[in-house]
Design an enzyme around this catalytic site. Structure first.
Site, PDB file in Angstrom:
ATOM      1  N   SER A  67       0.826  -1.212   0.000  1.00  0.00           N
ATOM      2  CA  SER A  67       0.000   0.000   0.000  1.00  0.00           C
ATOM      3  C   SER A  67       0.860   1.261   0.000  1.00  0.00           C
ATOM      4  CB  SER A  67      -0.891   0.020   1.239  1.00  0.00           C
ATOM      5  OG  SER A  67      -1.723  -1.109   1.265  1.00  0.00           O
TER       6      SER A  67
HETATM    7  N1  SAH Z   1      -0.122  -5.725   3.736  1.00  0.00           N
HETATM    8  C1  SAH Z   1       0.643  -5.967   2.541  1.00  0.00           C
HETATM    9  C2  SAH Z   1      -0.090  -5.638   1.258  1.00  0.00           C
HETATM   10  C3  SAH Z   1      -1.304  -6.420   1.082  1.00  0.00           C
HETATM   11  S1  SAH Z   1      -1.923  -6.608  -0.569  1.00  0.00           S
HETATM   12  C4  SAH Z   1       1.984  -5.298   2.560  1.00  0.00           C
HETATM   13  O1  SAH Z   1       2.326  -4.613   3.537  1.00  0.00           O
HETATM   14  O2  SAH Z   1       2.739  -5.465   1.593  1.00  0.00           O
HETATM   15  C5  SAH Z   1      -3.172  -7.766  -0.147  1.00  0.00           C
HETATM   16  C6  SAH Z   1      -2.629  -9.133   0.121  1.00  0.00           C
HETATM   17  O3  SAH Z   1      -3.704  -9.933   0.572  1.00  0.00           O
HETATM   18  C7  SAH Z   1      -2.086  -9.815  -1.136  1.00  0.00           C
HETATM   19  O4  SAH Z   1      -0.776 -10.243  -0.897  1.00  0.00           O
HETATM   20  C8  SAH Z   1      -3.043 -10.984  -1.328  1.00  0.00           C
HETATM   21  O5  SAH Z   1      -2.412 -12.125  -1.884  1.00  0.00           O
HETATM   22  C9  SAH Z   1      -3.525 -11.240   0.080  1.00  0.00           C
HETATM   23  N2  SAH Z   1      -4.789 -11.964   0.186  1.00  0.00           N
HETATM   24  C10 SAH Z   1      -5.891 -11.869  -0.607  1.00  0.00           C
HETATM   25  N3  SAH Z   1      -6.846 -12.714  -0.185  1.00  0.00           N
HETATM   26  C11 SAH Z   1      -6.347 -13.346   0.911  1.00  0.00           C
HETATM   27  C12 SAH Z   1      -6.871 -14.342   1.789  1.00  0.00           C
HETATM   28  N4  SAH Z   1      -8.076 -14.868   1.639  1.00  0.00           N
HETATM   29  N5  SAH Z   1      -6.073 -14.764   2.810  1.00  0.00           N
HETATM   30  C13 SAH Z   1      -4.827 -14.262   2.987  1.00  0.00           C
HETATM   31  N6  SAH Z   1      -4.287 -13.329   2.178  1.00  0.00           N
HETATM   32  C14 SAH Z   1      -5.040 -12.873   1.157  1.00  0.00           C
END
Ligand code: SAH
Length: 226
Positions: A67
């Site tokens: 983000s």
């Molecule tokens: N917090 C992260 C960015 C998150 S982007 C950072 O600091 O870099 C959102 C993330 O959520 C992605 O990596 C995606 O693969 C994950 N995601 C999506 N659905 C998910 C689920 N059901 N369980 C766990 N992770 C998930």
């Protein structure tokens, strides 16, 4: 950990002053940790020159982005941490948000659906000494029953509603922060658990996040498996 003097420290400090402080986030603990965590070590190598810019960046898998720095600071601040909490993050991605949380609470559990991103995040967090973070590969929509309850839950992917297991795994007095809405735009919601079946819901700001999704099918692309 002394990362104050790495070659990106000045750029990072500028990021905090211009993108975060100037937009009204004044929580000293949050500002201080954002000045420390080396964001450039959490992005794909080709994105290092953009690591401190005012926007999100794509990660090594589809539908996964680190983000915008301001949003990381905003969501962290919204959890109202005091340092003693056990926090669950859903959506590890790069591991950057987990590293930021790690300095502001007692323990962090973070769940990611892509095994490849879990490994990358785990390696980064280990090598940088963030020892109170546990990375777990799985479906974060289910939370982590075995480590519940959590004083804070931060969901860094969107859905049209807050998954019920996450609400149930929130400690009394705990806060959950999550983007809720449709894929185009979401409200950042803060939900406080005020009783066994009582929750207080606040709408904070508008945000745009990638969706919470089911686990990737391990047999769909054998060429990518190890
Ligand atoms: N917090 C992260 C960015 C998150 S982007 C950072 O600091 O870099 C959102 C993330 O959520 C992605 O990596 C995606 O693969 C994950 N995601 C999506 N659905 C998910 C689920 N059901 N369980 C766990 N992770 C998930």
């Amino acid at each position: 950990m002394n990362l104050f003097h790495d070659e990106y420290a000045a750029e990072r400090s500028r990021m905090v002053d211009e993108q975060i402080k100037a937009r009204g986030i004044l929580n000293p603990a949050v500002l201080s940790v954002m000045r420390e965590v080396p964001r450039h070590l959490f992005v794909p190598p080709e994105s290092i020159p953009e690591a401190y810019q005012d926007h999100p960046l794509s990660l090594e898998e589809p539908h996964a982005t680190i983000s915008q720095p301001y949003i990381v600071a905003y969501m962290t601040d919204a959890l109202q941490l005091t340092g003693t909490e056990c926090v669950l993050e859903v959506g590890t991605g790069s591991g950057y948000q987990a590293a930021v949380l790690s300095a502001l609470c007692r323990e962090v559990f973070t769940v990611e659906r892509y095994p490849s991103l879990c490994r990358l995040a785990e390696d980064r967090l280990r090598s940088l000494g963030y020892n109170n973070v546990t990375v777990i590969c799985g479906d974060g929509r289910l939370g982590l029953e075995q480590y519940a309850p959590f004083d804070g839950i931060l969901v860094t992917a969107m859905a049209d509603q807050i998954p019920e297991p996450l609400k149930r795994q929130l400690a009394l007095g705990g806060r959950l922060v999550m983007p809720v809405g449709n894929p185009g735009v979401q409200d950042l919601i803060r939900l406080k658990r005020t009783g066994q079946d009582q929750f207080q819901r606040e709408t904070l700001i508008s945000v745009v996040f990638v969706p919470l999704m089911p686990l990737p099918n391990p047999t769909s692309n054998p060429a990518e498996s190890e």
